[in-house]
Design a protein around this motif. Structure first.
Motif, PDB file in Angstrom:
ATOM      1  N   GLU A   1      21.482 -72.471  -6.927  1.00 51.29           N
ATOM      2  CA  GLU A   1      22.539 -71.466  -6.984  1.00 51.29           C
ATOM      3  C   GLU A   1      23.393 -71.731  -8.220  1.00 51.29           C
ATOM      4  O   GLU A   1      23.967 -72.816  -8.369  1.00 51.29           O
ATOM      5  CB  GLU A   1      23.405 -71.514  -5.733  1.00 51.29           C
ATOM      6  CG  GLU A   1      24.446 -70.397  -5.707  1.00 51.29           C
ATOM      7  CD  GLU A   1      25.217 -70.354  -4.416  1.00 51.29           C
ATOM      8  OE1 GLU A   1      25.052 -69.370  -3.667  1.00 51.29           O
ATOM      9  OE2 GLU A   1      25.976 -71.303  -4.148  1.00 51.29           O
TER      10      GLU A   1
ATOM     11  N   ARG B   1      22.475 -62.865  -4.640  1.00 55.57           N
ATOM     12  CA  ARG B   1      22.258 -63.448  -3.327  1.00 55.57           C
ATOM     13  C   ARG B   1      23.340 -63.038  -2.344  1.00 55.57           C
ATOM     14  O   ARG B   1      23.123 -63.008  -1.141  1.00 55.57           O
ATOM     15  CB  ARG B   1      22.209 -64.971  -3.442  1.00 55.57           C
ATOM     16  CG  ARG B   1      21.041 -65.457  -4.267  1.00 55.57           C
ATOM     17  CD  ARG B   1      20.988 -66.975  -4.357  1.00 55.57           C
ATOM     18  NE  ARG B   1      19.803 -67.398  -5.084  1.00 55.57           N
ATOM     19  CZ  ARG B   1      19.449 -68.655  -5.260  1.00 55.57           C
ATOM     20  NH1 ARG B   1      20.217 -69.636  -4.789  1.00 55.57           N
ATOM     21  NH2 ARG B   1      18.356 -68.958  -5.938  1.00 55.57           N
ATOM     22  N   ALA B   2      24.530 -62.789  -2.869  1.00 56.26           N
ATOM     23  CA  ALA B   2      25.656 -62.354  -2.046  1.00 56.26           C
ATOM     24  C   ALA B   2      26.677 -61.714  -2.950  1.00 56.26           C
ATOM     25  O   ALA B   2      26.643 -61.872  -4.176  1.00 56.26           O
ATOM     26  CB  ALA B   2      26.274 -63.541  -1.295  1.00 56.26           C
TER      27      ALA B   2
ATOM     28  N   THR C   1      22.637 -60.804 -13.627  1.00 57.22           N
ATOM     29  CA  THR C   1      22.824 -60.326 -12.261  1.00 57.22           C
ATOM     30  C   THR C   1      23.558 -58.995 -12.251  1.00 57.22           C
ATOM     31  O   THR C   1      23.168 -58.062 -11.530  1.00 57.22           O
ATOM     32  CB  THR C   1      23.592 -61.376 -11.426  1.00 57.22           C
ATOM     33  OG1 THR C   1      22.916 -62.634 -11.510  1.00 57.22           O
ATOM     34  CG2 THR C   1      23.671 -60.961  -9.970  1.00 57.22           C
TER      35      THR C   1
ATOM     36  N   ARG D   1      27.249 -64.213  -5.917  1.00 53.06           N
ATOM     37  CA  ARG D   1      26.453 -65.440  -5.900  1.00 53.06           C
ATOM     38  C   ARG D   1      25.050 -65.113  -6.380  1.00 53.06           C
ATOM     39  O   ARG D   1      24.472 -64.097  -5.998  1.00 53.06           O
ATOM     40  CB  ARG D   1      26.394 -66.041  -4.490  1.00 53.06           C
ATOM     41  CG  ARG D   1      27.740 -66.580  -4.016  1.00 53.06           C
ATOM     42  CD  ARG D   1      27.673 -67.188  -2.611  1.00 53.06           C
ATOM     43  NE  ARG D   1      28.962 -67.772  -2.252  1.00 53.06           N
ATOM     44  CZ  ARG D   1      29.318 -69.019  -2.501  1.00 53.06           C
ATOM     45  NH1 ARG D   1      28.453 -69.833  -3.089  1.00 53.06           N
ATOM     46  NH2 ARG D   1      30.504 -69.467  -2.154  1.00 53.06           N
ATOM     47  N   SER D   2      24.512 -65.991  -7.226  1.00 51.50           N
ATOM     48  CA  SER D   2      23.199 -65.723  -7.802  1.00 51.50           C
ATOM     49  C   SER D   2      22.611 -67.027  -8.309  1.00 51.50           C
ATOM     50  O   SER D   2      23.313 -68.032  -8.478  1.00 51.50           O
ATOM     51  CB  SER D   2      23.326 -64.711  -8.946  1.00 51.50           C
ATOM     52  OG  SER D   2      22.054 -64.367  -9.459  1.00 51.50           O
TER      53      SER D   2
ATOM     54  N   ARG E   1      22.196 -53.761  -5.627  1.00 56.17           N
ATOM     55  CA  ARG E   1      20.755 -53.809  -5.384  1.00 56.17           C
ATOM     56  C   ARG E   1      20.007 -52.735  -6.174  1.00 56.17           C
ATOM     57  O   ARG E   1      18.873 -52.407  -5.866  1.00 56.17           O
ATOM     58  CB  ARG E   1      20.469 -53.631  -3.888  1.00 56.17           C
ATOM     59  CG  ARG E   1      21.070 -54.709  -2.998  1.00 56.17           C
ATOM     60  CD  ARG E   1      20.312 -56.023  -3.122  1.00 56.17           C
ATOM     61  NE  ARG E   1      20.837 -57.050  -2.230  1.00 56.17           N
ATOM     62  CZ  ARG E   1      21.813 -57.889  -2.521  1.00 56.17           C
ATOM     63  NH1 ARG E   1      22.392 -57.808  -3.701  1.00 56.17           N
ATOM     64  NH2 ARG E   1      22.214 -58.802  -1.661  1.00 56.17           N
TER      65      ARG E   1
ATOM     66  N   ARG F   1      28.806 -69.073  -7.988  1.00 60.96           N
ATOM     67  CA  ARG F   1      29.334 -69.437  -6.684  1.00 60.96           C
ATOM     68  C   ARG F   1      30.607 -68.648  -6.361  1.00 60.96           C
ATOM     69  O   ARG F   1      31.690 -69.180  -6.328  1.00 60.96           O
ATOM     70  CB  ARG F   1      29.609 -70.949  -6.645  1.00 60.96           C
ATOM     71  CG  ARG F   1      28.359 -71.774  -6.869  1.00 60.96           C
ATOM     72  CD  ARG F   1      28.598 -73.267  -6.800  1.00 60.96           C
ATOM     73  NE  ARG F   1      29.300 -73.765  -7.985  1.00 60.96           N
ATOM     74  CZ  ARG F   1      30.552 -74.204  -7.975  1.00 60.96           C
ATOM     75  NH1 ARG F   1      31.270 -74.190  -6.877  1.00 60.96           N
ATOM     76  NH2 ARG F   1      31.113 -74.653  -9.091  1.00 60.96           N
TER      77      ARG F   1
ATOM     78  N   TYR G   1      18.424 -69.075  -9.279  1.00 58.05           N
ATOM     79  CA  TYR G   1      16.982 -69.034  -9.496  1.00 58.05           C
ATOM     80  C   TYR G   1      16.328 -70.025  -8.533  1.00 58.05           C
ATOM     81  O   TYR G   1      16.655 -71.214  -8.548  1.00 58.05           O
ATOM     82  CB  TYR G   1      16.641 -69.407 -10.939  1.00 58.05           C
ATOM     83  CG  TYR G   1      17.473 -68.665 -11.959  1.00 58.05           C
ATOM     84  CD1 TYR G   1      17.102 -67.399 -12.412  1.00 58.05           C
ATOM     85  CD2 TYR G   1      18.651 -69.226 -12.465  1.00 58.05           C
ATOM     86  CE1 TYR G   1      17.878 -66.723 -13.346  1.00 58.05           C
ATOM     87  CE2 TYR G   1      19.418 -68.562 -13.398  1.00 58.05           C
ATOM     88  CZ  TYR G   1      19.027 -67.310 -13.832  1.00 58.05           C
ATOM     89  OH  TYR G   1      19.798 -66.643 -14.744  1.00 58.05           O
TER      90      TYR G   1
END
Length: 237
Positions: free
Chosen positions: A19, A58-59, A50, A12-13, A71, A22, A15
């Motif tokens: 989102e 984000r996840a 990403t 998930r990413s 990360r 998904r 700005y």
């Protein structure tokens, strides 16, 4: 099957408050061409950024060659051999062709710069003819060659090509996809991220179709071409 070179799970990413992706799952194995297809705005570029650590997930997770790079810093991602050729080429217009290519080996494969320059010039003789020319004066097709050549200077283990055919004439598109197929035959793993469905499926072993930030179809190229909804939506047949 052997462990995937690139393994994405639940990604998930986006700005700010928006989102874009998904929950994306995607695998790519060494030596494969995998196509990620979708219309403009589907989330393809966000996915590339990403995975390349230019945008923070984000996840979910991103593993490359068994290592968790979810990360990681983007320089570490490049150092591992995951190389992203961005949409719009993003060359340095005021630098020469040679200088642009040399920048491709700034983080990785610097010791092999001279050998890799020879390889790129063998692949793209037009760049050799223009080695001292400012990159901004090249044609669109030549700029795309330069962007791919810059990526190859880093000796990629996986090359992500983001909309490489965008803005090119049909003749140059044919030439470009022939080149991508040649790189694959040399053993390079490629994630081909494109709106050009027919050309992409002609050279990819497998494909994923992204719509509104989610994967709607996946399978071999033959399986996707046999899907009525996909053919009607993307091929008009």
């Amino acid at each position: 099957m052997t462990e995937a070179l690139l393994s994405v799970r639940g990604l998930r990413s986006g700005y700010g408050p928006v989102e874009v992706l998904r929950g994306i799952d995607l695998d790519l194995h060494a030596g494969e061409i995998v196509a990620l297809l979708g219309s403009n705005g589907a989330g393809k570029t966000t996915f590339n950024q990403t995975v390349s650590a230019l945008v923070i997930a984000r996840a979910g997770t991103v593993h490359f060659d068994g290592a968790d790079i979810t990360r990681a810093h983007y320089r570490d991602v490049v150092a591992r051999g995951l190389i992203h050729v961005p949409e719009g080429r993003k060359i340095f217009p005021n630098l020469s062709v040679r200088e642009n290519l040399e920048l491709g080996s700034f983080t990785r494969a610097r010791a092999n710069r001279a050998v890799n320059l020879e390889r790129v010039f063998a692949l793209f003789p037009r760049l050799l003819e223009r080695t001292g020319q400012h990159a901004g004066t090249l044609s669109g097709g030549e700029q795309q060659m330069l962007a791919i050549g810059r990526g190859l200077m880093a000796e990629p283990r996986l090359l992500i090509l983001d909309e490489p055919s965008l803005g090119l004439s049909p003749l140059l598109v044919e030439e470009l996809f022939g080149l991508i197929a040649d790189l694959h035959r040399q053993g390079l793993a490629i994630l081909l991220v494109e709106q050009n469905v027919a050309q992409s499926l002609a050279i990819a072993q497998r494909a994923y179709v992204l719509e509104n930030g989610a994967i709607q179809f996946s399978g071999t190229s033959g399986e996707l071409l046999a899907t009525d909804r996909l053919r009607q939506a993307y091929l008009g047949v």
